[in-house]
Design a protein around this motif. Structure first.
Motif, PDB file in Angstrom:
ATOM      1  N   VAL A  10     -13.976 -16.789  18.823  1.00 45.31           N
ATOM      2  CA  VAL A  10     -13.796 -15.751  19.833  1.00 45.31           C
ATOM      3  C   VAL A  10     -12.315 -15.639  20.187  1.00 45.31           C
ATOM      4  O   VAL A  10     -11.646 -16.658  20.398  1.00 45.31           O
ATOM      5  CB  VAL A  10     -14.610 -16.088  21.113  1.00 45.31           C
ATOM      6  N   ALA A  11     -11.827 -14.424  20.252  1.00 47.63           N
ATOM      7  CA  ALA A  11     -10.462 -14.169  20.715  1.00 47.63           C
ATOM      8  C   ALA A  11     -10.462 -13.993  22.234  1.00 47.63           C
ATOM      9  O   ALA A  11     -11.486 -13.666  22.834  1.00 47.63           O
ATOM     10  CB  ALA A  11      -9.896 -12.927  20.029  1.00 47.63           C
ATOM     11  N   ALA A  12      -9.298 -14.187  22.843  1.00 49.74           N
ATOM     12  CA  ALA A  12      -9.210 -14.142  24.300  1.00 49.74           C
ATOM     13  C   ALA A  12      -9.555 -12.774  24.866  1.00 49.74           C
ATOM     14  O   ALA A  12     -10.003 -12.664  26.015  1.00 49.74           O
ATOM     15  CB  ALA A  12      -7.806 -14.559  24.745  1.00 49.74           C
ATOM     16  N   SER A  27      -6.359 -28.921  19.551  1.00 48.38           N
ATOM     17  CA  SER A  27      -5.951 -29.425  20.865  1.00 48.38           C
ATOM     18  C   SER A  27      -4.471 -29.185  21.114  1.00 48.38           C
ATOM     19  O   SER A  27      -4.029 -29.123  22.266  1.00 48.38           O
ATOM     20  CB  SER A  27      -6.201 -30.935  20.960  1.00 48.38           C
ATOM     21  N   ILE A  28      -3.702 -29.067  20.013  1.00 48.65           N
ATOM     22  CA  ILE A  28      -2.244 -28.967  20.101  1.00 48.65           C
ATOM     23  C   ILE A  28      -1.753 -27.541  19.886  1.00 48.65           C
ATOM     24  O   ILE A  28      -0.819 -27.090  20.535  1.00 48.65           O
ATOM     25  CB  ILE A  28      -1.585 -29.882  19.034  1.00 48.65           C
ATOM     26  N   LYS A  29      -2.409 -26.826  18.962  1.00 44.02           N
ATOM     27  CA  LYS A  29      -1.947 -25.492  18.574  1.00 44.02           C
ATOM     28  C   LYS A  29      -3.108 -24.507  18.613  1.00 44.02           C
ATOM     29  O   LYS A  29      -4.094 -24.667  17.899  1.00 44.02           O
ATOM     30  CB  LYS A  29      -1.340 -25.546  17.165  1.00 44.02           C
ATOM     31  N   ALA A  30      -2.987 -23.485  19.447  1.00 35.19           N
ATOM     32  CA  ALA A  30      -4.031 -22.468  19.557  1.00 35.19           C
ATOM     33  C   ALA A  30      -3.845 -21.390  18.496  1.00 35.19           C
ATOM     34  O   ALA A  30      -2.749 -21.177  17.982  1.00 35.19           O
ATOM     35  CB  ALA A  30      -4.008 -21.834  20.946  1.00 35.19           C
ATOM     36  N   SER A  31      -4.951 -20.720  18.170  1.00 38.33           N
ATOM     37  CA  SER A  31      -4.894 -19.584  17.255  1.00 38.33           C
ATOM     38  C   SER A  31      -5.747 -18.453  17.817  1.00 38.33           C
ATOM     39  O   SER A  31      -6.711 -18.699  18.558  1.00 38.33           O
ATOM     40  CB  SER A  31      -5.382 -19.983  15.860  1.00 38.33           C
ATOM     41  N   THR A  46     -10.897 -19.556  22.671  1.00 36.26           N
ATOM     42  CA  THR A  46     -11.661 -20.327  23.654  1.00 36.26           C
ATOM     43  C   THR A  46     -11.905 -21.753  23.175  1.00 36.26           C
ATOM     44  O   THR A  46     -11.845 -22.709  23.958  1.00 36.26           O
ATOM     45  CB  THR A  46     -13.004 -19.639  23.967  1.00 36.26           C
ATOM     46  N   TYR A  47     -12.161 -21.907  21.877  1.00 38.75           N
ATOM     47  CA  TYR A  47     -12.345 -23.262  21.332  1.00 38.75           C
ATOM     48  C   TYR A  47     -11.068 -24.076  21.503  1.00 38.75           C
ATOM     49  O   TYR A  47     -11.114 -25.238  21.945  1.00 38.75           O
ATOM     50  CB  TYR A  47     -12.722 -23.175  19.853  1.00 38.75           C
ATOM     51  N   CYS A  48      -9.920 -23.489  21.151  1.00 34.11           N
ATOM     52  CA  CYS A  48      -8.654 -24.195  21.294  1.00 34.11           C
ATOM     53  C   CYS A  48      -8.406 -24.593  22.746  1.00 34.11           C
ATOM     54  O   CYS A  48      -7.930 -25.705  23.020  1.00 34.11           O
ATOM     55  CB  CYS A  48      -7.504 -23.326  20.783  1.00 34.11           C
TER      56      CYS A  48
END
Length: 261
Positions: free
Chosen positions: A92-94, A141-145, A150-152
């Motif tokens: 899912v995207a923000a 946990s370190i780098k979002a995509s 939402t998972y990140c």
């Protein structure tokens, strides 16, 4: 390197498939005494019990149900190592319409579930000499995509909680390990489209058990996670694994007490 697996009792959440099942089988191959397979549907573990006998015990546990976690902790009171492997991932995207609902679901399991498991099992680990508490986080946990926003976010939060758990649980002699795999060849990974870039679950499980023996806080698994860790290493050594009181003292020019001669 110490052997922290042989003759130990482990509890693994989500042990009926993927990384969890591989962890169970590799732990037994390393002569673990017993593995509690903590799953939502205990009958799903029956094939493994048929293979290994009473060295595997199925326990009903749902990270969304606090009462099930408390009950599992009472049944596995002889546990030495807890591996919190279970988790959920939404693609899912923000800006997606369902982003808030997706994030709520992931926080319920990946963050609140982690906290519930730590709170429930800490007394047993303390009573049994400290042991280990292992949390499956992620390179996310370190780098979002963008498509995993939402998972990140949930994994960044679980990594933060894991750091706090290390500070808290170290006081009772429990070592906390934060595992950060890259893309992994699980059903979850396949649905996310990781494909040819996915690390086999056998390698991830092996790295997790090796990390219990090396007793390091971070375990980076797979090519992507390894590359990220190289760039993250300086910050990790100085801040994440650093002495926060010493860092604060340097920031505010506070004199540190000198050790007695």
């Amino acid at each position: 390197m110490p052997d922290n697996i042989t003759n130990r009792n482990l509890l693994i959440s989500g042990a009926n498939r993927g990384i969890g099942k591989e962890l169970l089988e590799q732990a037994l191959s390393r002569d673990a005494a017993k593995v509690y397979a903590a799953v939502r549907a205990p009958q799903s573990v029956e094939p493994v019990i048929d293979k290994y006998g009473d060295r595997v015990q199925a326990i009903a546990m749902d990270l969304n149900l606090p009462s099930s976690i408390i009950d599992a902790a009472s049944k596995a009171s002889d546990v030495d190592i807890v591996i919190n492997n279970a988790g959920v991932m939404n693609t899912v995207a923000a800006y997606d319409e369902n982003a808030v609902e997706a994030l709520q679901e992931e926080f319920d399991v990946n963050v609140y579930g982690l906290m519930r498991v730590a709170q429930a099992f800490a007394p047993a680990l303390k009573a049994n000499g400290g042991g280990f508490f292992v949390q499956l986080n992620s390179v996310a946990s370190i780098k979002a995509s963008g498509n995993f926003a939402t998972y990140c976010a949930s994994k960044a939060a679980s990594y933060s909680i894991t750091q706090s758990l290390r500070d808290w649980m170290s006081q009772q002699g429990t070592r906390v390990i934060s595992v950060h795999p890259g893309p992994t060849a699980t059903d979850m990974g396949a649905s996310a489209g990781f494909g040819q870039f996915a690390t086999p679950v056998s390698e991830v499980a092996q790295a997790i058990l090796d990390a219990i023996n090396t007793e390091e806080f971070h375990a980076w698994v797979g090519p992507l996670a390894g590359l990220v860790s190289q760039h993250y290493e300086t910050f990790s050594d100085r801040v994440i694994n650093g002495d926060m009181q010493a860092i604060r003292a340097r920031a505010f020019n506070i004199d540190q007490p000198q050790p007695a001669s």
